[in-house]
Each structure stands twice: as structure tokens, then as C-alpha cells.
Design an enzyme around this catalytic site. Structure first.
Site: not given
Length: 543
Positions: A246, A370, A376
Site C-alpha cells: 500500500h 531533459s 535528469k
């Protein structure tokens, strides 16, 4: 023999070979700009090995030759820029291996194969005296049409189709023209397509394309994924990692064990592929051998049809209408959907692990992550795979749901759908290769794994309350819930709780040694054992 209606016989033809002397020039976009000839290396392994190995099965040599021929065509780059589908454009370089099987060329070649093999079969039936057994020379001629079939031959068929407006009839006329130079075959050329409806030819063509294309291209790449996951599992079996259920911290596992889970799931699906039987029909216009029986009532046509279909390496379906009902395609594609769903689950998990910092991505020189953020390194391979798996499953599900449904004895809705078999498989293959690229670029970030574990001592609530149950301490779950749920738990606070338990001293000592890093159960052993458990020999093959 007179030429088929509206068609001109070839101007010249050598009696010793079915190959026409003239080779038409490439036209259209591919010839817009000339450039040096380039040769493509095929990465298909028909023996089920890695997807990067060359074709080694002589039976698939024609596929390799067709790719080399395609590579020699001029200006493929311009064609790719104008392609409507990204499979044939942007991702063209990843799709080469599927082209010989699921392209228009592939379909035409399989039709030629079926028509020629059927004529040869007719010559072996004693009751059909009009087609006597062929001489060795004639057999070599006919088999040469199949073995030497090339892109220029397919172009000739397409030229004929412009006149006939019927693709299968165009193949029949092509064969009559090609054999007009061989008197022995020319005398019986009207027996090309004897007793056949187009679907007799088409269903066997699609069946062979699926069997050879899936065995030769798809399965080797799927096996490579399973092997890569097994390697990830064994190599990283001992690295402890915080689980998340979860999205919240849960009992620790190891990196290797989580990779092993996917290796087992995917390989288990692979076993189911071996249960798929690819059948074919060859029973005429509505499946009853109507015309056959009228022409030669003394022939056991169901037996002849079964012998012929099985001689192609296919199973035989004796109960059909005009079409083979395609149920096996639904079963086959549903298995691909299942495999793709599990792989999509893996892609998403890897995306999450990378986001958490559990894996580092190895930068590649020259690549840009990016257009505005220079730092990135994005998980683009796993994202690309997930996206293509979605497209693949959309197509595969649509095909799987449509093909078994056909009005009465046949409608034409399956025809256009069947031309998209390679689309669903193509997006799948594109995804598989992207996943493999993603796997090749990652490495475990041990410090980040250790950092997360060190901050989650509350995960030890589970083993402590379980031991408390053994020794009869009342309300163990509730006591640990009060200590840990929504609370900041540290090593010291957990040790203080253990010290206050009424349990044997040796048990207390063992609990005190527990840490989030060591509380991984049998995860390491399970990960190390995965290569023994996974069976890649009996799966991922269609016989």
C-alpha cells in the site's frame, strides 16, 4: 497455355530456373534519394537462443535473405520519416526481425508456398491422373520458386493484384506465369488452387507466419528477459530492501527476491505457450469438400487434407466453415496479454524503485534526459516498455475478441483484422527490447537501501509480536500496535520494549540481534534458487 485474363505472359523466361531475368527498379519513397547499399544483420534465433544471435536454422534462411534484400533498397530513412505507423518509422530498426513473417511480403510468400506445396501434393494422389508425379527437375523448379522468393517477386504479385483486385488470385496467376517456361508444369498449371477457397490458402499462411515468427523472434526475446531477471535475482540476492505494501513500509525483502518473483511469473506463463496447438483447415468453400467430391469422388479428401496440413508442421482442424475459426489465435494472444501484463507490472515496479533511489541508472555519453534540466536521467526504457505493452495488449485483445466471431459460414471482418497480427506482436517486441535496455542500465544503490531500512525500525513489530504469541503473552498485536502505529520508532525504543518482555533470556537475546537489515526471512535463499526453479526448456515454444 494461354495467359490468365488481362495479364501478359513474361517476355523472357529461362527454362532451368523460375527466376525472371529482369529486376524492376524500386519506386516510390524508398527511391527518392539514392544512397549506398547497406546490409542488415538479422537477430533472429530459430533455436530459442538469445535474440541477438543470427539466424541459424536453414528453414529460416529465406527470412534472413529478405532482410538483407530490404537493407539494399535505397533511402530507407526517407521512407521511415513518412511511415504512418511508428513501428515502421521511428522504431523501424527494432522491428526488422518480424518483417519477413508479418509484412505483406511475408503473407504473399507464405501463400506462394501453400499453392506450390498443394500442387506437389496433388501430383502424389494416384486417382488424380491429370497431375502425374513430377520429375525431379520439375520438383526442383517448383521448390525453387519458394526458396528463391524475393521482394521483386512480391512486387510482381502486387502488379497482378492491381488488375485482379484479389490478392490470392494474383498469387495463382503469378505462379502460372512463372511456370509457363516449364512445359511439364505448364500442362497442369490449372491445378494451382485446385478445390481451394482463398481461406484455405490464407489460414495456413497466417498459421505458418505465427508459428515461425513467434518461435523465431518473439520467444527468444522473452526468454532473454527471463534470463536477465534470473541474473538480477542471483546477483542481488543478499541486498536487503524495505518492502512496501500500500506504498507504506513493510517487512523487508531482498532486491534479488523481488526480481525472482517476476522471473518465476513470466517463465510460468512461458510453459502455457507450449500448450497452444496451431491448426489449419483445407476443406474448400464451406468446409465440406463440395467441389472436391464432385471432381474426384473416389479420393478420400479429408485424409488428403489432413496429410497436407500436417506436412506443413501444423495441426489439422476437421470441422470448419469457409474459415478456420481462429480460436487458437485467441488463446495464443491471450497468453501474450498475460505475459505483457506481468512485464508491465515489472516496469512499474522498476520505475518506482528508481524513483526511490534503490537503483542508479548508468548514464550514457551523449544522451539527454531533459531539454531543460541537464541533471535528469529518466527511466525512459521502462516507460517506453510500459506504453508499448499497453498498445500491444489493446491490439491483441481486440484481435482475440474479434477473430472467433464470424457470421454464418463466413464474413470478411476477419480479413482486415488478420493483417494486424504483426502490429500487436510488434509493440510487444518493442516493449521487450526496451525492458532489456532498461535492465542493462541499472545498478543497485546500496547506501540508499540501507538508509531506508535504518529509518524503519517499526517493521520489527511483526516478528516481536509473533514471538510474544508463542510464549503466551496476552494481546501481543495490540501492544505492538500501540508502540509503533503512527509513532516514531527507533532502535533504542524497540530495544527497550524487548527488554520489558517476559520471555526466556535466550529468546530476548535473539530478538535484540534483529535489525531491519537482517529481518529478510528466506528471501536470499529463494533468490539464489530461482535458476533451479525456472524452467525455460519446456516453455516458450510452439510445436
Amino acid at each position: 497455355m494461354s495467359a490468365p485474363p488481362l495479364l501478359k505472359p513474361p517476355a523472357t523466361a529461362a527454362a532451368a530456373s523460375p527466376r525472371s531475368a529482369a529486376v524492376p527498379k524500386a519506386t516510390g519513397l524508398r527511391s527518392a534519394c539514392a544512397r549506398p547499399t547497406r546490409r542488415l544483420q538479422c537477430s533472429v534465433s530459430a533455436t530459442g537462443g538469445g535474440a541477438s544471435s543470427e539466424m541459424s536454422d536453414d528453414n529460416l534462411g529465406w527470412a534472413k535473405r529478405s532482410l538483407e534484400e530490404l537493407g539494399s533498397l535505397p533511402d530507407n530513412d526517407t521512407y521511415c520519416l513518412m511511415a504512418l505507423s511508428p513501428l515502421d518509422g521511428r522504431y523501424d530498426r527494432f522491428m526488422k526481425d518480424l518483417l519477413p513473417f508479418f509484412s505483406e511480403f511475408g503473407l504473399i510468400r507464405y501463400r506462394v508456398l501453400i499453392e506450390v506445396k498443394w500442387l506437389l501434393k496433388l501430383s502424389q494422389i494416384p486417382e488424380i491422373t491429370e497431375v502425374p508425379p513430377f520429375s525431379e527437375e520439375a520438383q526442383l523448379f517448383l521448390n525453387g520458386i519458394i526458396q528463391d522468393f524475393c521482394i521483386d517477386d512480391a512486387k510482381e504479385v502486387k502488379k497482378i493484384e492491381k488488375i485482379t483486385n484479389h490478392d490470392v488470385k494474383a498469387v495463382e496467376y503469378f505462379l502460372k506465369q512463372r511456370c509457363s517456361s516449364n512445359p511439364e508444369i505448364a500442362k497442369v498449371s490449372e491445378f494451382f488452387h485446385f478445390g481451394c477457397t482463398s481461406e484455405d490458402i490464407n489460414n495456413l499462411s497466417h498459421a505458418l507466419a505465427l508459428k515461425e515468427g513467434v518461435n523465431g523472434v518473439m520467444f527468444p526475446t522473452m526468454i532473454e528477459i527471463c534470463k536477465a531477471l534470473c541474473s538480477l535475482a542471483t546477483q542481488n540476492s543478499a541486498y536487503p530492501m524495505l518492502s512496501r505494501t500500500h506504498g507504506q513500509p513493510a517487512s523487508p525483502t531482498t532486491v534479488g527476491k523481488e526480481m525472482a518473483n517476476f522471473a518465476f511469473r513470466l517463465s510460468d506463463i512461458g510453459k502455457s505457450f507450449s500448450e497452444v496447438k496451431i491448426p489449419g483447415k483445407f476443406a474448400g468453400a464451406v468446409g465440406n469438400y463440395n467441389a472436391h467430391v464432385v471432381a474426384y469422388p473416389e479420393v478420400d479428401w479429408p485424409k488428403v487434407a489432413e496429410e497436407f496440413v500436417r506436412s506443413l508442421g501444423l495441426q489439422f482442424n476437421p470441422y470448419v466453415t469457409q474459415i478456420e475459426p481462429h480460436d487458437y489465435i485467441s488463446k495464443l494472444f491471450n497468453l501474450f496479454v498475460q505475459f505483457n501484463n506481468v512485464l508491465s507490472d515489472f516496469d512499474r515496479d522498476m520505475w518506482s524503485y528508481i524513483s526511490l533511489g534503490y537503483f542508479k541508472q548508468i548514464p550514457k555519453a551523449g544522451e539527454v534526459g531533459s531539454s531543460t534540466m541537464p541533471h535528469k536521467i529518466n527511466p525512459i526504457d521502462f516507460e517506453n516498455s510500459e506504453g508499448n505493452l499497453g498498445l500491444a495488449n489493446g491490439t491483441l485483445c481486440a484481435i482475440s475478441m474479434k477473430l472467433p466471431i464470424s457470421r454464418l459460414q463466413r464474413d470478411l471482418t476477419d480479413s482486415t483484422v488478420l493483417r494486424n497480427l504483426g502490429v500487436g506482436l510488434g509493440h510487444s517486441l518493442l516493449a521487450y527490447k526496451a525492458t532489456l535496455r532498461g535492465i542493462s542500465k541499472i545498478q543497485v544503490n546500496e547506501s540508499r537501501l540501507a538508509e531506508d531500512l535504518e529509518q524503519t525500525w517499526e517493521v520489527l513489530a511483526e516478528p516481536i509480536q509473533t514471538v510474544m504469541r508463542r510464549y503466551g503473552i496476552p494481546e501481543p498485536y495490540e501492544k505492538l500496535k500501540e508502540l509503533t502505529r503512527g509513532q516514531a520508532v527507533t532502535k533504542d525504543s524497540m530495544q527497550q520494549f524487548i527488554d520489558g518482555l517476559d520471555i526466556p533470556e535466550e529468546v530476548r537475546s535473539e530478538l535484540s540481534k534483529l535489525t531491519p537489515h537482517s529481518y529478510t526471512g528466506l528471501a536470499e535463499n529463494l533468490a539464489k534458487d530461482i535458476e533451479r526453479v525456472v524452467d525455460l526448456e519446456s516453455g516458450f515454444k510452439i510445436k
